[in-house]
Design a protein around this motif. Sequence first.
Motif, short mmCIF file in Angstrom:
data_model
loop_
_atom_site.label_atom_id
_atom_site.label_comp_id
_atom_site.label_asym_id
_atom_site.label_seq_id
_atom_site.Cartn_x
_atom_site.Cartn_y
_atom_site.Cartn_z
N THR A 51 15.16 17.93 -2.49
CA THR A 51 14.70 17.46 -3.79
C THR A 51 13.32 18.02 -4.10
OG1 THR A 51 14.19 15.51 -5.16
CG2 THR A 51 13.77 15.33 -2.80
N PHE A 52 13.06 18.22 -5.40
CA PHE A 52 11.73 18.61 -5.86
C PHE A 52 10.83 17.39 -6.03
CE2 PHE A 52 14.29 22.22 -7.49
CZ PHE A 52 13.61 23.25 -6.84
N TYR A 53 11.38 16.21 -5.83
CA TYR A 53 10.62 14.98 -6.06
C TYR A 53 10.68 14.08 -4.82
CZ TYR A 53 11.72 16.72 -10.73
OH TYR A 53 11.89 17.52 -11.85
N PRO A 54 10.07 14.52 -3.71
CA PRO A 54 10.20 13.75 -2.46
C PRO A 54 9.58 12.36 -2.53
CG PRO A 54 8.62 15.55 -2.23
CD PRO A 54 9.34 15.78 -3.50
N PHE A 55 8.44 12.21 -3.19
CA PHE A 55 7.83 10.88 -3.28
C PHE A 55 8.67 9.96 -4.15
CE2 PHE A 55 4.08 13.26 -1.88
CZ PHE A 55 3.52 12.37 -0.98
N THR A 56 9.21 10.49 -5.23
CA THR A 56 10.05 9.67 -6.12
C THR A 56 11.31 9.22 -5.41
OG1 THR A 56 9.21 10.97 -7.99
CG2 THR A 56 11.17 9.61 -8.37
N PHE A 57 11.95 10.12 -4.69
CA PHE A 57 13.16 9.76 -3.96
C PHE A 57 12.86 8.74 -2.87
CE2 PHE A 57 16.01 10.77 -0.30
CZ PHE A 57 17.18 10.22 -0.84
N THR A 58 11.77 8.92 -2.13
CA THR A 58 11.41 7.99 -1.07
C THR A 58 11.06 6.62 -1.63
OG1 THR A 58 10.53 9.87 0.19
CG2 THR A 58 9.95 7.66 0.96
N LEU A 59 10.36 6.60 -2.76
CA LEU A 59 10.04 5.33 -3.43
C LEU A 59 11.32 4.65 -3.90
CD1 LEU A 59 7.98 3.36 -4.71
CD2 LEU A 59 7.96 4.85 -6.72
N PHE A 60 12.22 5.42 -4.48
CA PHE A 60 13.49 4.89 -4.97
C PHE A 60 14.31 4.26 -3.85
CE2 PHE A 60 17.99 6.10 -6.19
CZ PHE A 60 18.17 5.04 -7.05
N MET A 61 14.26 4.85 -2.67
CA MET A 61 15.06 4.38 -1.53
C MET A 61 14.32 3.40 -0.63
SD MET A 61 17.98 5.96 -1.83
CE MET A 61 18.74 5.98 -0.20
N PHE A 62 13.06 3.14 -0.90
CA PHE A 62 12.22 2.38 0.03
C PHE A 62 12.74 0.96 0.23
CE2 PHE A 62 8.25 0.10 1.23
CZ PHE A 62 7.98 0.80 2.39
N VAL B 45 0.84 -1.21 0.00
CA VAL B 45 0.00 0.00 0.00
C VAL B 45 0.88 1.25 0.00
CG1 VAL B 45 -1.58 1.37 1.44
CG2 VAL B 45 -2.04 -1.05 1.05
N ALA B 46 1.94 1.26 0.82
CA ALA B 46 2.85 2.42 0.87
C ALA B 46 3.52 2.62 -0.48
CB ALA B 46 3.89 2.21 1.96
N ILE B 47 3.93 1.55 -1.13
CA ILE B 47 4.58 1.65 -2.43
C ILE B 47 3.63 2.23 -3.47
CG2 ILE B 47 5.56 0.29 -4.34
CD1 ILE B 47 6.71 -1.62 -2.21
N VAL B 48 2.40 1.75 -3.51
CA VAL B 48 1.40 2.26 -4.47
C VAL B 48 1.11 3.74 -4.20
CG1 VAL B 48 -0.99 2.05 -5.26
CG2 VAL B 48 0.38 -0.02 -4.85
N TYR B 49 0.99 4.09 -2.94
CA TYR B 49 0.75 5.49 -2.55
C TYR B 49 1.89 6.39 -3.05
CZ TYR B 49 -0.20 9.45 0.63
OH TYR B 49 -0.47 10.70 1.16
N MET B 50 3.13 5.96 -2.82
CA MET B 50 4.28 6.75 -3.27
C MET B 50 4.33 6.84 -4.79
SD MET B 50 7.41 5.74 -0.68
CE MET B 50 7.05 4.00 -0.51
N LEU B 51 4.02 5.74 -5.47
CA LEU B 51 4.04 5.74 -6.93
C LEU B 51 3.00 6.71 -7.50
CD1 LEU B 51 5.09 4.55 -9.58
CD2 LEU B 51 3.38 2.72 -9.35
#
Length: 379
Positions: free
Chosen positions: A129-140, A10-16
């Motif tokens: 970063t201007f892309y906090p969700f992308t960075f967090t997803l990338f590092m998750f 669910v967290a991954i889908v939310y971030m995506l």
Amino acid sequence: MSILHPYFIVAIVYMLFFSIQEVFGRKVDKKWFWFLGIYLIILVGFRDNVGPDYGSYKGLYIYSDTKSYYSIFMKMLHMKGPDQLEVEWLYTLINKILLNVFNAPFYVLTLVIAICAIFFKIEYTEDNTFYPFTFTLFMFIPYFFVGESGQIRQNLGTFIVYFAIRYIKQRKLWHYLFFIFLASGIHTVCYLFLPMYWLARVPLNKTIMLVLIIISVFLSPFEIYRVFGSFLDSMASDNILVNGLNGYMYESTERLNGGFGIPEAMMMILTFFLFTFDTKMKEKYPYYEYHRNYAVIGICFYFIFRNNPVFSSRLVGAFVGFSYVLIPNTMYVVSSGVKKMIYAFIIALVIFNFVVFSSFINIKVGRFTIELYKNHILP
């Protein structure tokens, strides 16, 4: 192949969902990032016997109550007290107060540490970063499971230091030193960041970066880190926690003896982005040079410490955590077509990490599977 518990999916889908919006649409309001943070705090803060080092940290929690406040104070001053402290003074103090004053169950400690870590993580990510969700997803994957759910001391300490980058930008030395002091009270590895207040502003070009990296690769077989003796051992070692880390982050004999694995691939990817987009990033992205310098140090440290699985993960990971923000940030300075290619590459890496993490022993050892994950408040 094991499957992550649906809570994490669910967290991954939310971030995506919000990642696509922030990259190809408009900036996402910070409140949605905080909602993610609260959700992750619940997942990691209330976990029940989940995480590769859960038992070790629980043992430390109970053992901390045997240490006197005077000994903790003396440890803070780097002096010897009547009791020997196995871990740093601030972490021991948090443990002792929760147990000695509030008689709190262990999950209260994991909750407090999770709140602090996620707070500093969100503030650092928003700042850089201007892309906090992308960075967090990338590092998750795997960093959320190794950090917030695993090595919670080093994770919290390094995110305190990450947060303090704002004071390097503002040139507030005493503020930065204060947060280094706090972070080192959680984990001694944070002392390595003390010189970064000055090193972050050292001018580098592609030639200097290439020379430094080549020298580090050449030095790799010679294990020059041994000249530091017990100094680095004390920074990287968690005593009883080291076994937990080594059992969780499995290192093959072939890779340690010169083979090629995922860590080497990630260093190559980071190096590629570093050299390919250096000119444009210097022109268009604010404070890019700070992250570039962290990246060069992280890459050099990785090859210098490569033959030691603890040093190459603990000490290097702290610096590389800074530098990975460069990869999504490159989307800010390129054309629309190149941005789509970079984003597709990031998502491909996320999928790859998901498959690898689910296929190896990591997910079961950490008890993150749909069968094994337990939470004190979630069904």
